[in-house]
Design an enzyme around this catalytic site. Sequence first.
Site, PDB file in Angstrom:
ATOM      1  N   THR A  52     -59.663 -12.566 -22.311  1.00  0.00           N
ATOM      2  CA  THR A  52     -59.954 -11.593 -21.253  1.00  0.00           C
ATOM      3  C   THR A  52     -60.381 -10.256 -21.838  1.00  0.00           C
ATOM      4  OG1 THR A  52     -58.331 -12.643 -19.807  1.00  0.00           O
ATOM      5  CG2 THR A  52     -59.001 -10.403 -19.250  1.00  0.00           C
ATOM      6  N   ASP A  67     -56.745 -12.617 -27.872  1.00  0.00           N
ATOM      7  CA  ASP A  67     -55.886 -12.007 -28.885  1.00  0.00           C
ATOM      8  C   ASP A  67     -54.616 -12.819 -29.111  1.00  0.00           C
ATOM      9  OD1 ASP A  67     -57.413  -9.512 -29.468  1.00  0.00           O
ATOM     10  OD2 ASP A  67     -57.060  -9.141 -27.347  1.00  0.00           O
ATOM     11  N   GLU A 118     -47.451 -11.542 -26.439  1.00  0.00           N
ATOM     12  CA  GLU A 118     -46.173 -12.243 -26.352  1.00  0.00           C
ATOM     13  C   GLU A 118     -45.033 -11.232 -26.376  1.00  0.00           C
ATOM     14  OE1 GLU A 118     -45.559 -15.470 -25.835  1.00  0.00           O
ATOM     15  OE2 GLU A 118     -47.722 -15.732 -25.598  1.00  0.00           O
TER      16      GLU A 118
END
Length: 309
Positions: free
Chosen positions: A96, A66, A280
């Site tokens: 993941t 992502d 992030e």
Amino acid sequence: MAPSHWRLILNGKSTDNADLREAVGTLRKRGIQLDVRVTWEDGDAERYVSEAVADGVHTVVAAGGDGTLSEVAAALAHHERDAATLPSLGLVPLGTANDFATAANVPITPLDALTLIAERVAQPVDLLRIDAEHGPRWCANVASGGFGTQVTVETDEGLKKMLGGLAYLITGMSRLGRIDPIGARFNGPDFSWEGEFIALGLGNGRQAGGGQALCPEAVIDDGLLDVTIVPALDGEVAATLGTLVTGGKQAALERVAVRARVPWLEIVSNQPLTLNLDGEPETSRHFRIACVPARLRMHLPNDCPLLGR
């Protein structure tokens, strides 16, 4: 007809993926001019996207999780051109959790994912633009805050590599006794809420953090931002966590969540608030999150649940 020139931007952690190498070779044999670039450090994806735009590449493919998808999408969105004149966006899920790919029904195997890009016309998709103290950021999937954000930020990279999405669950269980509520004010068109919350989801997409369906009804082509706030309700938190275990995550959310659907939302907090933007972290006391309609074009399956039109 499929675009003839693609640029695949590969997360450097996945360079040993034999299935991807074989799939790239197969697409080249089918006549696609497919270049590969590998990210090594911060800024590589943005540079590779800029080079792709300058080279007139038809499609940019994000090969990773992502975070890689969001990084490539953000790099495209930074260019002051409309979606029709930018390269289209494709995805090969190699991360993941692969939350966006899972919610969108993007094939998990590299060859199937690349074949989808070749066969499906790119569709207009929205992006989230986040304005905060450190300038504008973009988010392709979900911006989250509170408990889920801390779990994602604190999950060990080695644990993720060994256990996949289970790593998020293990980290989350270790934090159950120390959930600290966050106070904030939320304002948008015809929506206002103020109080303490333990989890927050702002969805272009539907799920984040290894399968947490924070915005279960979100679609990525409606020009609207789905908001889910889980308040810190006195006496209810333990019951909610019990429901989480016995009835599933979605049942817990439905029990206590505050929901809205708005084109933009402002968040003001008296303390530093961290939002997780597709992996992030961004910390600020004041955020403005806007859904930017049809900012990019993306290759998605016919049965993609994230497309409403």
